[in-house]
Design an enzyme around this catalytic site. Structure first.
Site, mmCIF file in Angstrom:
data_model
loop_
_atom_site.group_PDB
_atom_site.id
_atom_site.type_symbol
_atom_site.label_atom_id
_atom_site.label_comp_id
_atom_site.label_asym_id
_atom_site.label_seq_id
_atom_site.Cartn_x
_atom_site.Cartn_y
_atom_site.Cartn_z
ATOM 1 C CG ASN A 1 -4.808 6.299 3.412
ATOM 2 O OD1 ASN A 1 -3.659 6.239 2.990
ATOM 3 N ND2 ASN A 1 -5.828 5.695 2.824
ATOM 4 C CG ASP A 2 0.737 8.235 3.802
ATOM 5 O OD1 ASP A 2 1.518 7.655 4.596
ATOM 6 O OD2 ASP A 2 1.113 8.666 2.691
ATOM 7 C CB ILE B 1 5.413 3.667 5.883
ATOM 8 C CG1 ILE B 1 5.694 3.586 4.378
ATOM 9 C CG2 ILE B 1 4.804 2.374 6.382
ATOM 10 C CD1 ILE B 1 6.663 2.465 3.993
ATOM 11 C CD GLU C 1 -2.260 2.235 1.163
ATOM 12 O OE1 GLU C 1 -3.169 2.898 0.658
ATOM 13 O OE2 GLU C 1 -1.352 2.771 1.815
ATOM 14 C CG ASP C 2 2.754 4.779 1.841
ATOM 15 O OD1 ASP C 2 2.972 5.202 0.684
ATOM 16 O OD2 ASP C 2 2.780 5.508 2.838
ATOM 17 C CG ASN D 1 -5.044 7.297 0.007
ATOM 18 O OD1 ASN D 1 -3.915 6.896 0.252
ATOM 19 N ND2 ASN D 1 -6.059 6.477 -0.177
ATOM 20 C CG HIS E 1 -3.171 2.125 5.703
ATOM 21 N ND1 HIS E 1 -4.454 2.443 6.065
ATOM 22 C CD2 HIS E 1 -3.098 2.362 4.379
ATOM 23 C CE1 HIS E 1 -5.130 2.834 4.980
ATOM 24 N NE2 HIS E 1 -4.316 2.806 3.966
HETATM 25 CA CA LIG Z 1 -2.510 5.337 1.038
HETATM 26 CA CA LIG Z 2 3.525 7.686 3.025
#
Ligand SMILES: [Ca+2]
Ligand SMILES: [Ca+2]
Ligand SMILES: *[C@@H]1O[C@H](CO)[C@@H](O)[C@H](O)[C@H]1NC(C)=O
Ligand SMILES: *[C@@H]1O[C@H](CO)[C@@H](O)[C@H](O)[C@H]1NC(C)=O
Ligand SMILES: *[C@@H]1O[C@H](CO)[C@@H](O)[C@H](O)[C@H]1NC(C)=O
Length: 341
Positions: free
Chosen positions: A198-199, A147, A84-85, A253, A145
């Site tokens: 989310n981030d 990072i 995801e990241d 996001n 999720h």
């Molecule tokens: Ca994301």
């Molecule tokens: Ca990030």
């Protein structure tokens, strides 16, 4: 009101007159009540119908994808269950969060905890390696999720990870031991405003901005998306002060900071734009401009498309990161791609 649904309830308004009179007198209040209810239902359905069409457009659910596939791309071996990241250090070491379990998203490794992988982009044929995590951290419920990395004045590297153990939101701080390829867990941050995170982007020791991608955390999230509520925000966190620094987003996001540290970029996936925000001394953020990513494939694209695929190769991409001509593309639950541009 739109199309077919509108006609259903328009007709209903005229009907009491046509009811047989005896029966009508007895049941008129009831009938009226039903009619009002039906009218409201009809209006509600029409509104939801219209909103669903908008949502379909906003989520690109039925968009035709023109493939753009550079020659030098291949799937990354060992990364099949999400990425995801991705965050890349100035030295070329890439951290990749994998195995996200998120309501409404597929997951191919339901029973396995998430992991952080490392990839050295300086290598000729970079390979991924799972990072071991120190004892004392609950690895079984690790659900990484977004990072973000932070390097302090002593050149120590810290990895901040948004975690969803048991579907909650926490931020975990790890110290990266480069020689041993090891993550030492230092701290778990929890706060009542850290919800649906989310981030994050780290600004200093234990200081970060976080995006909240949904307002609701239960089934009402569907209503939120359909009605396009714009109720979410960006949070500033520090040990001394926690506050909302910008609000009114649809679904913020990814978040990152400009190289000169003056601006913050936030991707709003449902609004399909990237907010460029100015960072003030008190950490508040104000909107500078909004970059709309529309018609990226038109004749005069302002934004170049480096990669596009209809799902045959990659599904649900969530992040792309570049280091010296090498592009990494991660996905929420699927595979990951490495390209030499
Ligand atoms: Ca994301
Ligand atoms: Ca990030
Ligand atoms: C992905 O998850 C599946 C199901 O648990 C597992 O069989 C597979 O080995 C995993 N793949 C990788 C690369 O971890
Ligand atoms: C990570 O832990 C596993 C199991 O404890 C061990 O076999 C492996 O050598 C460790 N890897 C590193 C890089 O420390
Ligand atoms: C997706 O693209 C691949 C080639 O890139 C093509 O073979 C395939 O038919 C396409 N699938 C759909 C559903 O369009």
């Amino acid at each position: 009101m739109t199309g077919g649904l509108g006609t259903t309830w328009d007709g209903a308004g005229a009907s009491p007159q046509r009811l047989p009179s005896a029966c009508a007198r007895a049941s008129l209040p009831k009938t009226m009540g039903k009619l009002v209810a039906l009218t409201l239902l009809g209006a509600g359905l029409a509104l939801i119908g219209e909103r669903l069409m908008t949502l379909r457009e906003r989520t690109n659910a039925y968009r035709e994808v023109e493939p753009v596939e550079p020659q030098n791309c291949h799937l990354i071996e060992g990364l099949e269950n999400g990425s995801e990241d991705i965050d890349i250090l100035p030295s070329g070491l890439a951290f990749i969060s994998s195995g996200l379990k998120y309501p409404g998203m597929p997951n191919f490794a339901r029973d396995e905890p998430g992991q952080i992988f490392l990839m050295d982009l300086n290598e000729q044929n970079p390979r991924v390696q799972a990072l071991n995590i120190s004892d004392g951290f609950d690895k079984a419920s690790f659900n990484p999720h977004g990072i973000s990395t932070f390097i302090d004045k002593d050149q120590i590297v810290y990895l901040y990870v948004v975690n969803h153990p048991h579907m909650e939101s926490t931020v975990e701080i790890f110290k990266f031991e480069e020689q041993q390829r090891f993550l030492v867990h230092l701290k778990t941050i929890k706060h009542e405003l850290l919800i649906s995170v989310n981030d994050i982007v780290v600004l200093g020791a234990e200081q970060f901005y976080a995006t909240r991608d949904h307002y609701f955390t239960n089934f009402l999230v569907l209503l939120e998306m359909v009605m396009d509520l714009h109720w979410t925000y960006i949070l500033f966190y520090s040990p001394r002060e926690v506050k909302v620094v910008a609000k009114g987003f649809s679904s913020p996001n990814g978040i990152t900071i400009s190289p000169d540290k003056k601006y913050i970029y936030v991707a709003d996936v449902l609004d399909k734009n990237i907010h460029v925000m100015k960072k003030h001394d008190n950490w508040d953020l104000t909107q500078l401009k909004v970059l709309r990513i529309r018609n990226a494939l038109s004749e005069k694209p302002r934004i170049s498309t480096e990669y596009a695929n209809n799902g045959s190769m990659l599904q649900g991409s969530s992040v792309a990161s570049v280091y010296q001509g090498k592009l990494l593309i991660g996905t929420v639950f699927h595979k990951a791609l490495y390209c030499v541009l």
